[in-house]
Write a protein that holds these residues in place. Structure first.
Motif, PDB file in Angstrom:
ATOM      1  N   ASP A   1       9.756  46.424  49.952  1.00 44.10           N
ATOM      2  CA  ASP A   1       8.698  45.521  49.485  1.00 44.10           C
ATOM      3  C   ASP A   1       7.696  45.257  50.620  1.00 44.10           C
ATOM      4  O   ASP A   1       8.023  45.376  51.808  1.00 44.10           O
TER       5      ASP A   1
ATOM      6  N   VAL B   1      14.147  36.803  45.913  1.00 44.36           N
ATOM      7  CA  VAL B   1      14.848  37.914  46.547  1.00 44.36           C
ATOM      8  C   VAL B   1      13.880  39.081  46.717  1.00 44.36           C
ATOM      9  O   VAL B   1      13.301  39.564  45.750  1.00 44.36           O
TER      10      VAL B   1
ATOM     11  N   LYS C   1      13.354  43.019  48.162  1.00 45.02           N
ATOM     12  CA  LYS C   1      14.130  44.228  48.383  1.00 45.02           C
ATOM     13  C   LYS C   1      13.536  45.057  49.518  1.00 45.02           C
ATOM     14  O   LYS C   1      12.337  44.995  49.790  1.00 45.02           O
ATOM     15  N   ALA C   2      14.386  45.823  50.169  1.00 42.19           N
ATOM     16  CA  ALA C   2      13.903  46.745  51.193  1.00 42.19           C
ATOM     17  C   ALA C   2      12.818  47.631  50.597  1.00 42.19           C
ATOM     18  O   ALA C   2      12.970  48.160  49.493  1.00 42.19           O
TER      19      ALA C   2
ATOM     20  N   THR D   1      15.603  36.908  51.477  1.00 43.91           N
ATOM     21  CA  THR D   1      15.145  35.872  50.544  1.00 43.91           C
ATOM     22  C   THR D   1      14.037  35.066  51.216  1.00 43.91           C
ATOM     23  O   THR D   1      14.205  34.563  52.324  1.00 43.91           O
TER      24      THR D   1
ATOM     25  N   ARG E   1      15.004  45.287  54.950  1.00 45.77           N
ATOM     26  CA  ARG E   1      16.279  45.124  54.245  1.00 45.77           C
ATOM     27  C   ARG E   1      16.169  43.914  53.333  1.00 45.77           C
ATOM     28  O   ARG E   1      15.288  43.076  53.518  1.00 45.77           O
ATOM     29  N   ASP E   2      17.039  43.837  52.350  1.00 41.60           N
ATOM     30  CA  ASP E   2      16.970  42.747  51.381  1.00 41.60           C
ATOM     31  C   ASP E   2      16.993  41.391  52.105  1.00 41.60           C
ATOM     32  O   ASP E   2      17.733  41.187  53.071  1.00 41.60           O
TER      33      ASP E   2
END
Length: 403
Positions: A311, A306, A308-309, A301, A298-299
């Protein structure tokens, strides 16, 4: 007319190629200093290099060991290797795995007491069998076989089956690597099936009293945790073997290379009492595990960036080990360091509990190799590295004498 000086090898092209580079550490130092956490668009990955970035990624609950939609790698689905992989506590995040983790950890903690005696026993046996002082290829076979002999014996495999069990473990371990070829996956699936049959036989009939072995201990702990599935016991018993296989071989090999590079021919012999400190420093200085991956569920930092889901983060633990903020004078090999921070076996919820096991087995192996007449200074004159995207394992296979 003097011969031209040998050219230093060019730096690695990326952090994955660095794993098998002759000397990736200047490159890692550059990453730590200039790009501690960055996006590599060519690789399609985020890359964490500094101690702070690596700590942050490994501790972030949004960063998982497997993609949520792919708990088992697609090439392994439907195979015996995939069946084992899907049940490994260290490779999954499911509720069942979380419930089993205390049982696996409890058994892992019991390995440490007998490991040194078993390591010495089987290291001496392999030295006599393989005669590693005669040629480099035997050093390779010794390094890869030792952990399988030690742990398989403790799990209950009979001495006459240890040699072929070690071969099966090697085939299985190679098959679950991210870059495994289709042929390696096929061989690994066959090996996994054979290992499952053998370990089920070691447990005996369902409902029978578990044997007084490490595998029997795991069976009892799993039952105590309220999970009596034999498949979980078998898979995580095999996992003890596969998860130690390359890391221990790399630790043995990297220690030999380090000794060969830093101790010239004619140096006084390494004392047995010194080896534990030397191996601990090699874990930091030239680690067998160079990187690992985390999958963003999930997103989140990281390092002010930032993510993102979906990645993926390449966590370069070997670079973090050389971060001067974690270890002052990081390029200096110092077994006497009073404060050492190593990320080689991870940190956070999926830290590997096997560091003490791998180190004890490696220490026993190196002691036996040195006693047999293997001379690291000669061994380190011709070294390549086994093809891998995350594990640094020297190969000494040119057939020349090493003693």
């Amino acid at each position: 007319m003097s011969a031209p000086a040998a050219r230093a090898p060019e730096g690695p092209r990326d952090p994955i190629a660095a794993v098998t580079h002759p000397d990736p550490y200047p490159y890692y130092a550059q990453l730590v200093a200039a790009r501690p956490f960055h996006r590599d668009d060519t690789l399609g990955l985020w890359v964490a290099c500094s101690a702070a970035a690596v700590t942050e990624v490994l501790g972030d609950p949004a960063c998982l060991v497997r993609p949520p939609a792919e708990p088992v790698p697609r090439p392994l689905l439907g195979s015996a290797a995939g069946s084992i992989f899907g049940r490994l506590v260290r490779m999954n995040e499911g509720e069942r795995h979380a419930a089993l983790k205390p049982a696996v950890s409890a058994v892992t903690s019991r390995i440490d007491a007998p490991i040194r005696e078993q390591g010495r026993r089987w290291a001496e046996h392999l030295v006599k069998t393989l005669e590693p002082a005669r040629d480099r290829a035997s050093v390779d076979r010794f390094a890869f076989s030792l952990s399988a002999y030690v742990l398989a014996g403790m799990l209950g495999v009979s001495p006459d089956r240890l040699a072929d069990t070690a071969v099966l473990v090697g085939d299985f371990a190679r098959s679950i690597a991210p870059a495994a070829t289709s042929e390696q996956q096929s061989r690994g699936s066959h090996a996994a099936g054979e290992l499952i049959v053998r370990f089920e036989a070691l447990l005996g009939a369902r409902g029978a009293v578990a044997p007084p072995t490490l595998l029997g201990d795991l069976d009892r702990e799993v039952a105590r945790a309220g999970h009596a599935e034999r498949e979980d016991v078998v898979a995580n018993g095999i996992g003890f073997l596969s998860q130690a296989y390359e890391a221990t071989a790399g630790l043995i090999g990297n220690t030999l290379v380090t000794l060969g590079q830093l101790r010239p021919p004619g140096s006084r012999p390494v004392e047995r009492e010194e080896l534990a400190a030397i191996v601990r420093e090699v874990v930091r200085y030239d680690p067998p595990v160079q990187n690992t991956r985390r999958f963003v569920a999930r997103d989140t930092t990281i390092g002010g960036q930032v993510l993102k889901a979906g990645d993926v983060v390449l966590v370069v633990v070997a670079a973090a080990n050389r971060d001067p903020l974690a270890n002052p004078e990081p390029s200096r090999f110092d077994p006497a360091r009073t404060s050492r921070q190593s990320f080689t076996f991870g940190s956070g919820p999926h830290a590997c509990p096997g560091e003490a096991t791998a180190s004890a087995i490696a220490e026993a192996g190196i002691a036996a190799l040195l006693a047999s007449g293997v001379e690291p200074a000669r061994l380190a004159t011709a070294v390549t590295y086994r093809q891998s995207g995350n594990t640094r394992v020297p190969i000494f296979n040119d057939g020349g004498p090493v003693g």
